[in-house]
Design a protein around this motif. Structure first.
Motif, PDB file in Angstrom:
ATOM      1  N   ILE A   1    -125.804 -39.263  47.126  1.00  0.00           N
ATOM      2  CA  ILE A   1    -125.162 -38.386  46.301  1.00  0.00           C
ATOM      3  C   ILE A   1    -123.886 -38.061  46.845  1.00  0.00           C
ATOM      4  O   ILE A   1    -123.655 -37.257  47.924  1.00  0.00           O
ATOM      5  CB  ILE A   1    -125.927 -37.176  45.883  1.00  0.00           C
ATOM      6  N   ARG A   2    -122.694 -38.539  46.275  1.00  0.00           N
ATOM      7  CA  ARG A   2    -121.278 -38.257  46.640  1.00  0.00           C
ATOM      8  C   ARG A   2    -120.673 -37.085  45.892  1.00  0.00           C
ATOM      9  O   ARG A   2    -120.980 -36.814  44.606  1.00  0.00           O
ATOM     10  CB  ARG A   2    -120.591 -39.306  46.341  1.00  0.00           C
ATOM     11  N   VAL A   3    -120.062 -36.027  46.453  1.00  0.00           N
ATOM     12  CA  VAL A   3    -119.488 -35.010  46.083  1.00  0.00           C
ATOM     13  C   VAL A   3    -118.030 -34.958  46.019  1.00  0.00           C
ATOM     14  O   VAL A   3    -117.545 -35.549  47.072  1.00  0.00           O
ATOM     15  CB  VAL A   3    -120.201 -33.762  46.580  1.00  0.00           C
ATOM     16  N   MET A   4    -117.328 -34.733  44.951  1.00  0.00           N
ATOM     17  CA  MET A   4    -115.899 -34.668  44.953  1.00  0.00           C
ATOM     18  C   MET A   4    -115.596 -33.177  44.535  1.00  0.00           C
ATOM     19  O   MET A   4    -115.892 -32.663  43.721  1.00  0.00           O
ATOM     20  CB  MET A   4    -115.358 -35.611  43.998  1.00  0.00           C
TER      21      MET A   4
ATOM     22  N   ASP B   1    -120.802 -38.232  42.108  1.00  0.00           N
ATOM     23  CA  ASP B   1    -121.971 -37.957  41.360  1.00  0.00           C
ATOM     24  C   ASP B   1    -122.227 -36.441  40.899  1.00  0.00           C
ATOM     25  O   ASP B   1    -122.779 -36.061  39.990  1.00  0.00           O
ATOM     26  CB  ASP B   1    -123.741 -38.325  42.207  1.00  0.00           C
ATOM     27  N   VAL B   2    -121.481 -35.772  41.779  1.00  0.00           N
ATOM     28  CA  VAL B   2    -121.359 -34.265  41.706  1.00  0.00           C
ATOM     29  C   VAL B   2    -119.988 -33.945  41.882  1.00  0.00           C
ATOM     30  O   VAL B   2    -119.322 -34.171  42.645  1.00  0.00           O
ATOM     31  CB  VAL B   2    -122.226 -33.427  42.592  1.00  0.00           C
ATOM     32  N   ILE B   3    -119.434 -33.027  41.013  1.00  0.00           N
ATOM     33  CA  ILE B   3    -118.015 -32.674  40.962  1.00  0.00           C
ATOM     34  C   ILE B   3    -118.097 -31.108  41.077  1.00  0.00           C
ATOM     35  O   ILE B   3    -118.622 -30.280  40.412  1.00  0.00           O
ATOM     36  CB  ILE B   3    -117.036 -32.850  39.818  1.00  0.00           C
ATOM     37  N   ILE B   4    -117.433 -30.605  42.325  1.00  0.00           N
ATOM     38  CA  ILE B   4    -117.393 -29.034  42.364  1.00  0.00           C
ATOM     39  C   ILE B   4    -115.881 -28.718  42.106  1.00  0.00           C
ATOM     40  O   ILE B   4    -115.017 -29.211  42.672  1.00  0.00           O
ATOM     41  CB  ILE B   4    -117.792 -28.592  43.742  1.00  0.00           C
ATOM     42  N   MET B   5    -115.840 -27.596  41.135  1.00  0.00           N
ATOM     43  CA  MET B   5    -114.382 -27.531  40.441  1.00  0.00           C
ATOM     44  C   MET B   5    -113.796 -26.256  40.996  1.00  0.00           C
ATOM     45  O   MET B   5    -114.533 -24.974  40.707  1.00  0.00           O
ATOM     46  CB  MET B   5    -114.215 -27.449  38.988  1.00  0.00           C
ATOM     47  N   ASP B   6    -112.552 -26.072  41.235  1.00  0.00           N
ATOM     48  CA  ASP B   6    -111.822 -24.839  41.701  1.00  0.00           C
ATOM     49  C   ASP B   6    -112.093 -23.832  40.587  1.00  0.00           C
ATOM     50  O   ASP B   6    -111.919 -23.981  39.482  1.00  0.00           O
ATOM     51  CB  ASP B   6    -110.465 -25.011  41.867  1.00  0.00           C
TER      52      ASP B   6
ATOM     53  N   GLY C   1    -123.338 -33.877  33.367  1.00  0.00           N
ATOM     54  CA  GLY C   1    -123.616 -32.605  33.388  1.00  0.00           C
ATOM     55  C   GLY C   1    -123.765 -31.719  34.997  1.00  0.00           C
ATOM     56  O   GLY C   1    -124.240 -30.919  35.151  1.00  0.00           O
ATOM     57  N   GLN C   2    -123.210 -32.882  35.963  1.00  0.00           N
ATOM     58  CA  GLN C   2    -123.270 -32.398  37.104  1.00  0.00           C
ATOM     59  C   GLN C   2    -122.005 -32.051  37.689  1.00  0.00           C
ATOM     60  O   GLN C   2    -121.659 -32.472  38.836  1.00  0.00           O
ATOM     61  CB  GLN C   2    -123.827 -33.610  37.787  1.00  0.00           C
ATOM     62  N   VAL C   3    -121.416 -30.961  37.117  1.00  0.00           N
ATOM     63  CA  VAL C   3    -120.323 -30.139  37.493  1.00  0.00           C
ATOM     64  C   VAL C   3    -120.411 -28.877  37.811  1.00  0.00           C
ATOM     65  O   VAL C   3    -121.116 -28.298  36.818  1.00  0.00           O
ATOM     66  CB  VAL C   3    -119.241 -30.344  36.421  1.00  0.00           C
ATOM     67  N   ILE C   4    -120.249 -28.320  39.021  1.00  0.00           N
ATOM     68  CA  ILE C   4    -120.331 -26.909  39.443  1.00  0.00           C
ATOM     69  C   ILE C   4    -119.258 -26.260  39.715  1.00  0.00           C
ATOM     70  O   ILE C   4    -118.173 -27.086  40.070  1.00  0.00           O
ATOM     71  CB  ILE C   4    -121.493 -26.822  40.259  1.00  0.00           C
ATOM     72  N   SER C   5    -119.137 -24.951  39.931  1.00  0.00           N
ATOM     73  CA  SER C   5    -118.100 -24.306  40.240  1.00  0.00           C
ATOM     74  C   SER C   5    -117.867 -24.377  41.874  1.00  0.00           C
ATOM     75  O   SER C   5    -118.844 -24.414  42.698  1.00  0.00           O
ATOM     76  CB  SER C   5    -118.107 -23.063  39.971  1.00  0.00           C
TER      77      SER C   5
ATOM     78  N   GLU D   1    -129.681 -31.490  44.924  1.00  0.00           N
ATOM     79  CA  GLU D   1    -131.249 -31.600  44.890  1.00  0.00           C
ATOM     80  C   GLU D   1    -131.688 -32.214  43.559  1.00  0.00           C
ATOM     81  O   GLU D   1    -132.515 -33.284  43.433  1.00  0.00           O
ATOM     82  CB  GLU D   1    -132.149 -30.554  45.175  1.00  0.00           C
ATOM     83  N   SER D   2    -130.895 -31.942  42.579  1.00  0.00           N
ATOM     84  CA  SER D   2    -131.318 -32.261  41.253  1.00  0.00           C
ATOM     85  C   SER D   2    -130.401 -33.332  40.658  1.00  0.00           C
ATOM     86  O   SER D   2    -130.647 -33.966  39.474  1.00  0.00           O
ATOM     87  CB  SER D   2    -131.325 -31.232  40.150  1.00  0.00           C
ATOM     88  N   ALA D   3    -129.532 -33.757  41.564  1.00  0.00           N
ATOM     89  CA  ALA D   3    -128.449 -34.811  40.906  1.00  0.00           C
ATOM     90  C   ALA D   3    -129.117 -36.158  40.647  1.00  0.00           C
ATOM     91  O   ALA D   3    -129.758 -36.529  41.583  1.00  0.00           O
ATOM     92  CB  ALA D   3    -127.293 -34.927  41.906  1.00  0.00           C
ATOM     93  N   LYS D   4    -128.674 -36.813  39.779  1.00  0.00           N
ATOM     94  CA  LYS D   4    -128.898 -38.235  39.515  1.00  0.00           C
ATOM     95  C   LYS D   4    -127.833 -39.256  40.067  1.00  0.00           C
ATOM     96  O   LYS D   4    -126.670 -38.628  39.925  1.00  0.00           O
ATOM     97  CB  LYS D   4    -129.079 -38.689  37.828  1.00  0.00           C
ATOM     98  N   LYS D   5    -128.122 -40.209  40.540  1.00  0.00           N
ATOM     99  CA  LYS D   5    -127.226 -41.373  40.948  1.00  0.00           C
ATOM    100  C   LYS D   5    -126.586 -41.887  39.971  1.00  0.00           C
ATOM    101  O   LYS D   5    -127.082 -42.592  39.166  1.00  0.00           O
ATOM    102  CB  LYS D   5    -127.932 -42.187  41.957  1.00  0.00           C
ATOM    103  N   VAL D   6    -125.199 -41.300  39.595  1.00  0.00           N
ATOM    104  CA  VAL D   6    -124.623 -41.847  38.251  1.00  0.00           C
ATOM    105  C   VAL D   6    -123.198 -42.607  38.542  1.00  0.00           C
ATOM    106  O   VAL D   6    -122.593 -43.098  37.686  1.00  0.00           O
ATOM    107  CB  VAL D   6    -124.151 -40.589  37.368  1.00  0.00           C
TER     108      VAL D   6
END
Length: 351
Positions: free
Chosen positions: A225-228, A287-292, A317-321, A345-350
């Motif tokens: 799972i890659r996070v940006m 796969d997940v984006i964490i936003m300012d 819908g894999q965007v969090i703050s 934990e809940s992310a899908k590989k997208v």
């Protein structure tokens, strides 16, 4: 804080735009400043422990501040005041994002009642020196986000006037991991009379440690799972590198797999982040984006760019703050660690 849409790439400007925040320090000591309490000022008891007597604190610049007694008139950057509030330390004068446009508390104000605060400036570049002088501060406390110990949100053009009125303390949030900055704020709060054995305080520290263990486990179980880490303005999208930022350095150390812009792409911003046009917002796979989450940036729900909406993580819908300027108390840092753990934990590989 400056508008991220028009900030020029000066060092302080870089720190103020989305995604550019990190740790700091070791400025050789300037002398031991002494401050004395004179006249009557607004504010009440500072510490929760009943501590009294002379006060001193060696900050992250290597500067030792000494006062004849515990300060009762503290001026602090809003996020610092919010952290100290969690440790029972009363700060009445603040500068930095305190109230949003609707008058409600800014995200950086934490649990403080902003209606009871004396605010010297609510935005980047604002600092009412006359109001500050009338407040009769005994000490000014801020964070620092560079290696020279620059006081965060103290304007360059008026810093000499401001720092003459009271000694200053800097807690570094630059190029180190989050626990180090949390420990330094803890030490500062303790010196100011905070009750560090209070059940609420010790429970928050335990929750942070548990959340960190959960994030480490989540990252280990989901290495693909890659996070940006991103931040949005009208004209540009910023992709943060993990170096320099206390939260991202810590998450990386726990095993989180981050999108990492190359050094060549971050060179123009001093190594903090890469700026992308919205047409190129899909440059990196995530796969997940964490936003300012800061109010000077555009929040995910308000981004209307078609290229953003097409991103796999957004569609899933894999965007969090994310809090690039976290309130440095254990209580306030628990959620951001837990939220990232849950997202991985809940992310899908997208992508």
């Amino acid at each position: 804080m400056p508008d991220v849409r028009s900030t020029s790439f000066t060092r302080r400007g870089l720190l103020a735009v989305g995604g550019a925040i990190g740790l700091g320090v070791a400025l050789t000591a300037c002398g031991d400043d002494k401050g004395k309490s004179t006249g009557s000022a607004p504010q009440g008891k500072t510490g929760a422990s009943g501590k009294s007597g002379p006060w001193s604190f060696k900050d992250d610049r290597g500067t030792t501040v000494k006062l004849d007694a515990l300060p009762t008139r503290i001026a602090a950057f809003t996020g610092v005041a919010a952290a100290l509030y969690d440790y029972g330390i009363k700060v009445d004068g603040v500068f930095g994002p305190t109230t949003a446009k609707d008058g409600k508390a800014d995200v950086q104000a934490g649990d403080m009642d902003v209606s009871k605060l004396t605010v010297f400036g609510n935005k980047w570049g604002q600092f009412n020196v006359e109001k500050y002088a009338a407040f009769q501060p005994q000490v000014l406390i801020s964070t620092t986000y560079d290696s020279t110990g620059t006081l965060w949100y103290v304007p360059e053009e008026s810093k000499d006037q401001i720092t003459k009125l009271a000694p200053s303390v800097a807690v570094s949030a630059y190029d180190r991991q989050l626990p180090q900055s949390l420990q330094r704020m803890w030490a500062l709060a303790e010196s100011l009379g905070g009750d560090m054995k209070a059940a609420k305080v010790t429970a928050a520290k335990k929750r942070f440690e548990d959340a960190s263990a959960r994030l480490r486990a989540a990252a280990k179980a989901n290495p693909g799972i890659r996070v940006m880490a991103g931040s949005a303005s009208d004209a540009l999208f910023y992709v943060s590198g993990t170096n320099l930022s206390i939260d991202l350095e810590y998450f990386k150390a726990l095993g989180v797999n981050f999108v990492e812009p190359p050094e060549s792409a971050k060179k123009a911003t001093g190594g903090w982040f890469e700026s992308l046009s919205w047409e190129n917002v899909d440059k990196y796979k995530a796969d997940v984006i964490i936003m300012d989450d800061r109010t000077a940036t555009i929040q995910p729900a308000d981004i209307t760019k078609a290229t953003w909406k097409k991103l796999p993580a957004v569609k899933a819908g894999q965007v969090i703050s994310r809090s690039p300027e976290p309130i440095l108390s254990y209580d306030k840092c628990v959620a951001m660690v837990e939220n990232l753990a849950k997202a991985i934990e809940s992310a899908k590989k997208v992508a």
